[in-house]
Design an enzyme around this catalytic site. Sequence first.
Site, PDB file in Angstrom:
ATOM      1  CG  ASP A 107       3.484  53.671  39.208  1.00  0.00           C
ATOM      2  OD1 ASP A 107       3.419  52.612  38.558  1.00  0.00           O
ATOM      3  OD2 ASP A 107       2.476  54.333  39.483  1.00  0.00           O
ATOM      4  CB  VAL A 155       1.446  52.431  47.513  1.00  0.00           C
ATOM      5  CG1 VAL A 155       2.257  52.049  48.751  1.00  0.00           C
ATOM      6  CG2 VAL A 155       1.262  51.218  46.603  1.00  0.00           C
TER       7      VAL A 155
END
Length: 200
Positions: A107, A155
């Site tokens: 991330d 996600v």
Amino acid sequence: MEHAHVIDDVAEVLATEDEIAARVAELAARIEADYAGRDLLLVGVLNGAATVTVDLARALHRHVEITWMGITSYGAGQGGSGAVRLRKDIDVDVAGRDILIVDTVIDTGLTAAWLMTNLRARGPASLEFFGLFRKPGAQNANIRYVGFDVPSGVVVGYGLDYQGRYRNLRCCALLAPHVYERPSAGVVSGAQPVGGALAE
């Protein structure tokens, strides 16, 4: 679990099962060449990277050792992790070994940096990072092997969860906002949802 089983929860399929398998095979071929004649140790990051670590190992045409490291990232919202706590340490001596850390989603790159610093202090011969999915905030992270660039957001699938669900989704997908924005999602306002999909 197929995409069709949770179609109302998914905003977008980012990579199909076949696309993931093909990309993992491509990266495995690169790793084969890069580590020819060397004794490679894969360090899978639990829990999210269990699937990709095993699939990567199976795609290699050589012996490879696998060990596991469990961490928890703490942060606010989707901005990334601010602190990392070790939950499970590796159970092998990595001194003098060629190490490849395997994670599913990167991330911000802060967790990846923490892992690299932690393992580098143990004296490996070499240390590199494999991240199957990379978000925009991690573009400058030191990730040698990247599978797919994906957008910001939650996600899920291919080992990644939200609130303990979706890990067994065969594809990788962007979760629809209505799933995690509803009050019944059980997430305290401003807190990072459970799982590795938001901050790695």
